[in-house]
Enzyme design. Sequence first.
Site, PDB file in Angstrom:
ATOM      1  N   ARG A 111      66.840 -93.520 -28.976  1.00 31.90           N
ATOM      2  CA  ARG A 111      66.145 -92.312 -29.456  1.00 31.90           C
ATOM      3  C   ARG A 111      64.939 -92.781 -30.263  1.00 31.90           C
ATOM      4  O   ARG A 111      65.092 -93.482 -31.264  1.00 31.90           O
ATOM      5  CB  ARG A 111      67.065 -91.454 -30.326  1.00 31.90           C
ATOM      6  CG  ARG A 111      66.287 -90.403 -31.114  1.00 31.90           C
ATOM      7  CD  ARG A 111      67.156 -89.387 -31.788  1.00 31.90           C
ATOM      8  NE  ARG A 111      67.723 -88.477 -30.820  1.00 31.90           N
ATOM      9  CZ  ARG A 111      68.232 -87.276 -31.124  1.00 31.90           C
ATOM     10  NH1 ARG A 111      68.250 -86.853 -32.378  1.00 31.90           N
ATOM     11  NH2 ARG A 111      68.730 -86.492 -30.191  1.00 31.90           N
ATOM     12  N   HIS A 138      64.048 -85.105 -23.216  1.00 30.03           N
ATOM     13  CA  HIS A 138      65.416 -85.190 -23.759  1.00 30.03           C
ATOM     14  C   HIS A 138      66.387 -84.976 -22.589  1.00 30.03           C
ATOM     15  O   HIS A 138      67.071 -83.965 -22.488  1.00 30.03           O
ATOM     16  CB  HIS A 138      65.611 -84.122 -24.834  1.00 30.03           C
ATOM     17  CG  HIS A 138      66.797 -84.345 -25.723  1.00 30.03           C
ATOM     18  ND1 HIS A 138      67.662 -85.419 -25.586  1.00 30.03           N
ATOM     19  CD2 HIS A 138      67.264 -83.631 -26.783  1.00 30.03           C
ATOM     20  CE1 HIS A 138      68.595 -85.346 -26.522  1.00 30.03           C
ATOM     21  NE2 HIS A 138      68.382 -84.281 -27.251  1.00 30.03           N
ATOM     22  N   GLN A 141      70.125 -84.004 -23.013  1.00 30.10           N
ATOM     23  CA  GLN A 141      70.287 -82.595 -23.372  1.00 30.10           C
ATOM     24  C   GLN A 141      70.264 -81.729 -22.111  1.00 30.10           C
ATOM     25  O   GLN A 141      71.069 -80.807 -21.964  1.00 30.10           O
ATOM     26  CB  GLN A 141      69.161 -82.175 -24.330  1.00 30.10           C
ATOM     27  CG  GLN A 141      69.260 -80.742 -24.794  1.00 30.10           C
ATOM     28  CD  GLN A 141      70.486 -80.505 -25.657  1.00 30.10           C
ATOM     29  OE1 GLN A 141      70.699 -81.204 -26.634  1.00 30.10           O
ATOM     30  NE2 GLN A 141      71.298 -79.527 -25.304  1.00 30.10           N
ATOM     31  N   ASP A 233      64.451 -73.702 -28.772  1.00 32.92           N
ATOM     32  CA  ASP A 233      64.512 -74.953 -29.533  1.00 32.92           C
ATOM     33  C   ASP A 233      63.694 -74.729 -30.807  1.00 32.92           C
ATOM     34  O   ASP A 233      62.980 -73.720 -30.927  1.00 32.92           O
ATOM     35  CB  ASP A 233      63.936 -76.101 -28.693  1.00 32.92           C
ATOM     36  CG  ASP A 233      64.059 -77.473 -29.384  1.00 32.92           C
ATOM     37  OD1 ASP A 233      64.818 -77.588 -30.371  1.00 32.92           O
ATOM     38  OD2 ASP A 233      63.382 -78.425 -28.929  1.00 32.92           O
ATOM     39  N   CYS A 273      69.535 -76.137 -28.152  1.00 30.15           N
ATOM     40  CA  CYS A 273      69.994 -77.534 -28.181  1.00 30.15           C
ATOM     41  C   CYS A 273      70.535 -77.931 -29.547  1.00 30.15           C
ATOM     42  O   CYS A 273      71.291 -78.896 -29.651  1.00 30.15           O
ATOM     43  CB  CYS A 273      68.868 -78.465 -27.759  1.00 30.15           C
ATOM     44  SG  CYS A 273      67.412 -78.314 -28.802  1.00 30.15           S
ATOM     45  N   ARG A 301      77.557 -82.052 -24.305  1.00 28.26           N
ATOM     46  CA  ARG A 301      76.855 -83.335 -24.453  1.00 28.26           C
ATOM     47  C   ARG A 301      77.855 -84.480 -24.258  1.00 28.26           C
ATOM     48  O   ARG A 301      77.555 -85.487 -23.614  1.00 28.26           O
ATOM     49  CB  ARG A 301      76.224 -83.446 -25.853  1.00 28.26           C
ATOM     50  CG  ARG A 301      75.100 -82.461 -26.157  1.00 28.26           C
ATOM     51  CD  ARG A 301      73.828 -82.765 -25.386  1.00 28.26           C
ATOM     52  NE  ARG A 301      73.374 -84.126 -25.583  1.00 28.26           N
ATOM     53  CZ  ARG A 301      72.605 -84.536 -26.602  1.00 28.26           C
ATOM     54  NH1 ARG A 301      72.174 -83.677 -27.490  1.00 28.26           N
ATOM     55  NH2 ARG A 301      72.215 -85.812 -26.684  1.00 28.26           N
TER      56      ARG A 301
HETATM   57  N1   CP Z   1      70.476 -81.652 -29.572  1.00 30.00           N
HETATM   58  C1   CP Z   1      70.412 -82.872 -30.148  1.00 30.00           C
HETATM   59  O1   CP Z   1      69.965 -83.838 -29.570  1.00 30.00           O
HETATM   60  O2   CP Z   1      70.906 -82.911 -31.413  1.00 30.00           O
HETATM   61  P1   CP Z   1      70.819 -84.147 -32.410  1.00 30.00           P
HETATM   62  O3   CP Z   1      69.376 -84.296 -32.844  1.00 30.00           O
HETATM   63  O4   CP Z   1      71.722 -83.771 -33.548  1.00 30.00           O
HETATM   64  O5   CP Z   1      71.282 -85.385 -31.713  1.00 30.00           O
HETATM   65  N1  NVA Z   2      62.640 -80.737 -30.008  1.00 33.25           N
HETATM   66  C1  NVA Z   2      63.578 -81.197 -31.007  1.00 33.25           C
HETATM   67  C2  NVA Z   2      64.919 -81.421 -30.405  1.00 33.25           C
HETATM   68  C3  NVA Z   2      65.980 -81.852 -31.370  1.00 33.25           C
HETATM   69  C4  NVA Z   2      67.278 -82.154 -30.691  1.00 33.25           C
HETATM   70  C5  NVA Z   2      63.036 -82.475 -31.640  1.00 33.25           C
HETATM   71  O1  NVA Z   2      62.495 -83.303 -30.919  1.00 33.25           O
HETATM   72  O2  NVA Z   2      63.164 -82.633 -32.855  1.00 33.25           O
END
Ligand code: CP
Ligand code: NVA
Length: 314
Positions: A111, A138, A141, A233, A273, A301
């Site tokens: 990530r 993502h 997700q 989101d 999400c 997930r």
């Molecule tokens: N939806 C998602 O990826 O959540 P987190 O940022 O908590 O991993």
């Molecule tokens: N779009 C958001 C998703 C979090 C899971 C971000 O990137 O912070």
Amino acid sequence: MIDTATNLKGRDFTSIGPWSRGDLEQVLDLADELKAARAAGEPTDVLPGRTVGLIFQKPSTRTRVSFEVGVAELGSTALYLAASDLQLGRGEPIRDTAYVLSRYLDAIMIRTFAQADVDAFAEHASIPVVNGLTDEEHPCQALADLMTIRERFGRLDGLRVAYVGDGNNVCVSLMHGCARFGVRFAAATPGDYQPPGAAVEEARVAAAETGGSVDVVPEAAEAAAGAHAVYADVWTSMGQEAEQSARTHAFRAYAITPQLLELASPDAIVLHCLPAHVGEEIDEEVLYGPRSAVWDQAENRLHAQKALLALIVP
Ligand code: CP
Ligand code: NVA
């Protein structure tokens, strides 16, 4: 007996892009099977003795915990690696890190900010690399999103999915995923926050092959009309905190409210999400209301990522 024989061993999952409908369907089918096995109290340790590294350069609740638990349930070991604690955080090149970690690990999830960094990791690693969220995509997700919609409606083809808000990482991966499954996808975004044109064009090509469609429209009501799933989101993603006040202004008409839901199909579900900002992109009675599939979506997930790892890790 859970069967994980597949042509997907060794594949990276850095983006939905290179994954066909058939590839994704294998993941969704196995995810359903692993979910049922877990609910029946049966073991799901179909990937014993491997080690999966999890590199995080941004915070996480769902991704971290679902991967750590999922890897354990597969019979493997997860290693949480905060990027700031690695030499990567002090400038060791991605290439060198990828070479070295490939000697210890069986797969790696990352990530981070730039998609190019995940792509570079995948280029140099000899083990499967999974994108656990970048600024651009993502894909994990999207797997859980597709699984949840299919679970609720028994199919994906011909359904309408409306995404309301920022044309961001979550929107792009959802759009690509929907396009592969014959979904009629519409994103309602303010003009300055549309999903990247190249991603929209790519998704349209995929949708043309499946009978789906991809639209980007200016009004939330237009996307939500007749939708089977309405998705939100956050307005301000991780790393965009300096833009928060401009974004709060730009997105104020892009929220899932009870009024917006009235335009959707009578059996419509609500997806998010998470983490959610109640009173911003989603109203409290919507998030916690009877149409919310958000908690199943978060649970999925776990199952979707277990399936992914079981199929790609040699
Ligand atoms: N939806 C998602 O990826 O959540 P987190 O940022 O908590 O991993
Ligand atoms: N779009 C958001 C998703 C979090 C899971 C971000 O990137 O912070």
